[in-house]
Design an enzyme around this catalytic site. Structure first.
Site, PDB file in Angstrom:
ATOM      1  CD1 TRP A 268      67.417 -25.036 -46.526  1.00 16.77           C
ATOM      2  CD2 TRP A 268      69.360 -24.920 -47.621  1.00 16.77           C
ATOM      3  NE1 TRP A 268      68.389 -24.679 -45.610  1.00 16.77           N
ATOM      4  CE2 TRP A 268      69.588 -24.604 -46.257  1.00 16.77           C
ATOM      5  CE3 TRP A 268      70.443 -24.903 -48.512  1.00 16.77           C
ATOM      6  CZ2 TRP A 268      70.853 -24.263 -45.767  1.00 16.77           C
ATOM      7  CZ3 TRP A 268      71.692 -24.573 -48.005  1.00 16.77           C
ATOM      8  CH2 TRP A 268      71.885 -24.263 -46.654  1.00 16.77           C
ATOM      9  NE  ARG A 269      65.377 -21.475 -43.231  1.00 17.05           N
ATOM     10  CZ  ARG A 269      66.109 -20.905 -42.279  1.00 17.05           C
ATOM     11  NH1 ARG A 269      66.492 -19.648 -42.426  1.00 17.05           N
ATOM     12  NH2 ARG A 269      66.432 -21.558 -41.204  1.00 17.05           N
TER      13      ARG A 269
ATOM     14  CD  GLU B 271      66.923 -30.559 -43.634  1.00 15.56           C
ATOM     15  OE1 GLU B 271      67.710 -30.827 -42.709  1.00 15.56           O
ATOM     16  OE2 GLU B 271      66.338 -29.460 -43.723  1.00 15.56           O
TER      17      GLU B 271
ATOM     18  CG  LEU C 192      80.121 -31.708 -46.497  1.00 19.87           C
ATOM     19  CD1 LEU C 192      80.349 -30.272 -46.041  1.00 19.87           C
ATOM     20  CD2 LEU C 192      78.926 -31.785 -47.431  1.00 19.87           C
ATOM     21  N   GLY C 193      83.312 -34.339 -45.350  1.00 20.29           N
ATOM     22  CA  GLY C 193      83.356 -35.302 -44.246  1.00 20.29           C
ATOM     23  C   GLY C 193      82.150 -36.211 -44.166  1.00 20.29           C
ATOM     24  CE1 TYR C 194      81.562 -38.194 -38.883  1.00 20.78           C
ATOM     25  CE2 TYR C 194      79.585 -36.923 -38.582  1.00 20.78           C
ATOM     26  CZ  TYR C 194      80.700 -37.542 -38.063  1.00 20.78           C
ATOM     27  OH  TYR C 194      80.927 -37.517 -36.717  1.00 20.78           O
TER      28      TYR C 194
ATOM     29  CE1 TYR D 283      66.343 -31.867 -38.328  1.00 18.38           C
ATOM     30  CE2 TYR D 283      67.598 -32.794 -40.149  1.00 18.38           C
ATOM     31  CZ  TYR D 283      67.001 -31.708 -39.525  1.00 18.38           C
ATOM     32  OH  TYR D 283      67.037 -30.480 -40.116  1.00 18.38           O
TER      33      TYR D 283
ATOM     34  CG  ASP E 247      68.244 -29.672 -35.045  1.00 23.09           C
ATOM     35  OD1 ASP E 247      67.464 -29.284 -34.152  1.00 23.09           O
ATOM     36  OD2 ASP E 247      68.892 -28.893 -35.765  1.00 23.09           O
TER      37      ASP E 247
ATOM     38  CB  CYS F  70      69.690 -14.995 -22.460  1.00 23.15           C
ATOM     39  SG  CYS F  70      70.293 -16.693 -22.349  1.00 23.15           S
TER      40      CYS F  70
ATOM     41  CB  CYS G  48      66.192 -15.157 -26.104  1.00 23.09           C
ATOM     42  SG  CYS G  48      65.197 -16.635 -26.407  1.00 23.09           S
TER      43      CYS G  48
ATOM     44  CB  CYS H 251      63.860 -19.290 -21.004  1.00 21.33           C
ATOM     45  SG  CYS H 251      65.245 -20.468 -21.007  1.00 21.33           S
TER      46      CYS H 251
END
Length: 344
Positions: free
Chosen positions: A21-22, A34, A77-79, A117, A135, A196, A199, A205
DNA sequence: AACACGGGGCC
DNA sequence: GGCCCAGTGTT
């Protein structure tokens, strides 16, 4: 836009995952991805995205589909309200927007299942609108970068983080900025074991500066898990028909199918009655514990052989082999796969 | 503001 | 066993 924002962009361009999807700008595909990825990890959602774009290549085909077919494709997939809202929103696009996907944040918000979102994600990814996504990843990254202890699941926290996210949003490339923030949270600034040492923004940070990364983000409330005892009944007649029902109303698995069920307050060793009908020769077939986010289900599957299937309101008789044509909760899929009664 | 809503993976 | 995940809708 924060100072040294380029460090996140550079990291993203080097390390981003190649996700289908990118590489598209079609808002239908972005929206679909999404919805699938709400509260769902990429690895789990990806195969469903591929199934959906193949089966429903555009919003028109999705709107024309039966809800039951959509639920069947969503199975596992749920929900499941996401699937119902997905289908509903596709029809909204056809009726309210003449089949053309809405092209801005406010219009997107009017679609069922699209909240702040998702509206920000679709409008920034597909149209370059300057709306920051907030998110779980963004909450975590920002709370650590700036050492913000406001609980992320409070109204105050949501407001505060949304304002901050929009302040640091790079308005010249909001889509890339949003994806980079989320990707950093997903791959580096992880909940339990943040990386970290690799990162790109370790140097700015605030949490890393005093080694308090794991104290962020702050969350209030812990959810309480409800224990339920379910006794499913497999009414199997001489013609190999069984009874199933569609789950209606609110509650788990709305719109999916399962078997007649007796819920008890405690575990039971026998089932003698179902909806006023006395039962004999009921045998325990399988016992499982099934964990959901808010419920712990202690489930027993009982089998009852009858000459004929009882005529009971709200239930339908189907050949046992047809069970897999219906959208089913994973609990039922599990039983179908494990019980000898469903083997050919 | 609080709660319901799935399933799977990680620690 | 607890926590978390490219959150949203309802009460």
């Amino acid at each position: 836009m924060i100072d040294k924002q380029y460090l996140i962009f550079d990291w993203y361009s080097e390390n981003k995952r190649n996700l289908p999807w990118r590489s598209v700008k079609d808002p239908y595909y972005i929206w679909l991805s999404e919805i699938i990825l709400q509260q769902t990890k990429v690895d789990q959602g990806l195969p469903y995205y591929l199934k959906f774009i193949k089966c429903y290549p555009n919003v028109k085909s999705l709107a024309a589909a039966d809800l039951e077919s959509v639920l069947k494709l969503w199975q596992g997939l749920g929900y499941y309200s996401r699937a119902r809202n997905l289908h509903s929103a596709a029809k909204q696009v056809m009726t309210d927007f003449g089949g053309v996907f809405p092209d801005n944040y406010d219009s997107l918000l009017s679609l069922k299942g699209v909240g702040e979102y998702t509206a920000a994600a679709v409008s920034s990814f597909a149209y370059g609108e300057a709306k920051a996504v907030v998110d779980g990843n963004v909450f975590r990254v920002l709370s650590r970068l700036f050492k913000i202890a406001t609980p992320i699941n409070s109204t105050k926290g949501k407001k505060e983080f949304t304002i901050l996210a929009n302040e640091i949003l790079d308005k010249s490339q909001p889509g890339e900025h949003n994806q980079a923030m989320m990707e950093l949270g997903a791959l580096v600034c992880k909940p339990k074991s943040p990386q970290c040492e690799i990162c790109p923004v370790q140097g700015i940070c605030l949490a890393f500066a005093d080694k308090t990364q794991l104290d962020y983000p702050v969350k209030e409330k812990k959810l309480k898990v409800k224990v339920r005892h379910l006794n499913y009944l497999l009414f199997l007649d001489q013609n190999n028909n069984i009874l199933i029902r569609k789950r209606e109303g609110q509650g788990i698995w709305e719109g999916l199918y399962d078997f007649p069920c007796v819920e008890t307050s405690e575990s039971v060793d026998e089932v003698k009655e179902f909806e006023g009908v006395t039962l004999k020769n009921v045998f325990l077939d399988l016992e499982v514990k099934h964990i959901l986010t808010h419920q712990k289900l202690m489930v027993k599957f009982w089998v009852h052989h009858k000459k004929d299937t009882p005529k009971t309101n709200g239930y339908m008789a189907i050949p046992i082999g047809d069970i897999s044509n219906f959208p089913l909760p994973q609990l039922i899929v599990r039983y179908v796969n494990e019980s000898s009664f469903f083997k050919r």
